[in-house]
Design a protein around this motif. Structure first.
Motif, PDB file in Angstrom:
ATOM      1  N   SER A  90       2.790  13.833  16.675  1.00 58.50           N
ATOM      2  CA  SER A  90       2.847  13.783  15.205  1.00 58.50           C
ATOM      3  C   SER A  90       2.181  14.995  14.561  1.00 58.50           C
ATOM      4  O   SER A  90       2.074  15.057  13.338  1.00 58.50           O
ATOM      5  N   THR A 116      18.635  10.074  19.208  1.00 54.25           N
ATOM      6  CA  THR A 116      17.320  10.196  18.590  1.00 54.25           C
ATOM      7  C   THR A 116      16.853   8.851  18.045  1.00 54.25           C
ATOM      8  O   THR A 116      17.646   7.917  17.875  1.00 54.25           O
ATOM      9  N   ASN A 119      13.276   9.014  13.318  1.00 52.36           N
ATOM     10  CA  ASN A 119      12.416  10.001  12.677  1.00 52.36           C
ATOM     11  C   ASN A 119      13.142  11.336  12.483  1.00 52.36           C
ATOM     12  O   ASN A 119      13.868  11.782  13.372  1.00 52.36           O
ATOM     13  N   THR A 166       8.139  18.931  12.940  1.00 51.11           N
ATOM     14  CA  THR A 166       7.518  17.659  12.587  1.00 51.11           C
ATOM     15  C   THR A 166       7.004  17.743  11.153  1.00 51.11           C
ATOM     16  O   THR A 166       6.246  18.671  10.831  1.00 51.11           O
ATOM     17  N   ARG A 173       7.809  11.311  17.680  1.00 50.56           N
ATOM     18  CA  ARG A 173       9.270  11.290  17.702  1.00 50.56           C
ATOM     19  C   ARG A 173       9.755  11.301  19.142  1.00 50.56           C
ATOM     20  O   ARG A 173       9.201  11.995  19.990  1.00 50.56           O
ATOM     21  N   SER A 175      13.385  11.553  21.611  1.00 49.94           N
ATOM     22  CA  SER A 175      14.808  11.854  21.673  1.00 49.94           C
ATOM     23  C   SER A 175      15.249  11.934  23.131  1.00 49.94           C
ATOM     24  O   SER A 175      14.426  12.184  24.028  1.00 49.94           O
TER      25      SER A 175
END
Length: 217
Positions: A90, A116, A119, A166, A173, A175
Motif C-alpha cells: 500500500s 485483478t 483496487n 499505488t 493490491r 493481480s
C-alpha cells in the motif's frame, strides 16, 4: 512463476522448462490439503487460461486482415505459458521521485490475460506518451498485446506499455497475469500481409524463446 509442469527427467533449463516449486508444509504455514488445493487450482487456471488464448488466435488473424483464420496455429502447438501471482504493498507511488509499484514495461509474449482485484493502479501508455487509468472490472480480464504480435505485425499493433501506481490513499493490491507465448522455437518474423516495399520489416526475425531470453538477460 508457475509454468508448464515438466518432470526432472525431461527438464530443459535452456528452454525454461522444468518442475514448478510448489508450496509444502515444510516451506510454508499451510496444511497438506491446502498445499494440494493450491496446486490443483493453479494448474486448472493455467489450462483454462491457455484455452481462452487459443480461442483468441483466430481473431488476431482477422485483425491483420488475413483470410487464414488458422494463421497463428502452427506457432502455438506447444506454447509457453506462465501464471504469476503479484502482491503490491500500500506504499504510495510517486513517479516524480521514481517510485512505482511496478515500472513501465511491455510483456514479451503474444497475449497477457490480467486478472485483478477491485483496487485501481494499472495504467497504459498511449501513443502520445500520456498515461490513462485502466479501472478494474469485475468478471473481466485486461488483455494486453505482447512483443511477439508487434513484431509479427511490423508495429501495426503495438505491445502494450503499462505500469502500476499505488494511490496515496490506497490498499494492498493483488493481480494475476497469465503470459501466453509462442512455442519456444517458433520463428517470429514480419507477416507478409504486414510489410511491403514501401513498408519493410522493422524487426529482424527471432525465435520466441530467444526473445524471451534476451529480455531476461
Amino acid at each position: 512463476y508457475i509454468g508448464n509442469e515438466v518432470d526432472v527427467k525431461n527438464m530443459d533449463t535452456a528452454k525454461l522448462r522444468g518442475p514448478n516449486v510448489w508450496p509444502s508444509t515444510e516451506k510454508c504455514n499451510m496444511t497438506d490439503e491446502e498445499c494440494n488445493q493450491f496446486r490443483k487450482i493453479m494448474e486448472e487456471y493455467r489450462l483454462e487460461a491457455t484455452k481462452v488464448c487459443m480461442n483468441l488466435l483466430p481473431y488476431f488473424a482477422m485483425a491483420v486482415e488475413s483470410d487464414d483464420r488458422q494463421l497463428f496455429d502452427d506457432f502455438f502447438k506447444d506454447p509457453s505459458t506462465f501464471v504469476r501471482l503479484l502482491h503490491y504493498s500500500s506504499e504510495p507511488s510517486s513517479p516524480e521521485e521514481g517510485i512505482f509499484a511496478c515500472g513501465a514495461h511491455s510483456d514479451y509474449g503474444m497475449i497477457t490475460l490480467l486478472l485483478t482485484d477491485g483496487n485501481p493502479g494499472l495504467q497504459v501508455r498511449l501513443n502520445n506518451e500520456n498515461w490513462i487509468d485502466i479501472p478494474p472490472r469485475k468478471g473481466a480480464f485486461v488483455v494486453n498485446i505482447g512483443d511477439m504480435f508487434e513484431r509479427w505485425t511490423n508495429g501495426k499493433f503495438r505491445s502494450t506499455v503499462h505500469r502500476v501506481l499505488t494511490p496515496r490513499v490506497g490498499n494492498e493490491r493483488y493481480s494475476v497475469p497469465f503470459f501466453f507465448e509462442p512455442d519456444f522455437d517458433a520463428l517470429v518474423k514480419c507477416l507478409d500481409v504486414c510489410c511491403s516495399e514501401d513498408n519493410p520489416p522493422k524487426f529482424p526475425p527471432v525465435t520466441a524463446g530467444q526473445h524471451l531470453l534476451n529480455m531476461y538477460a
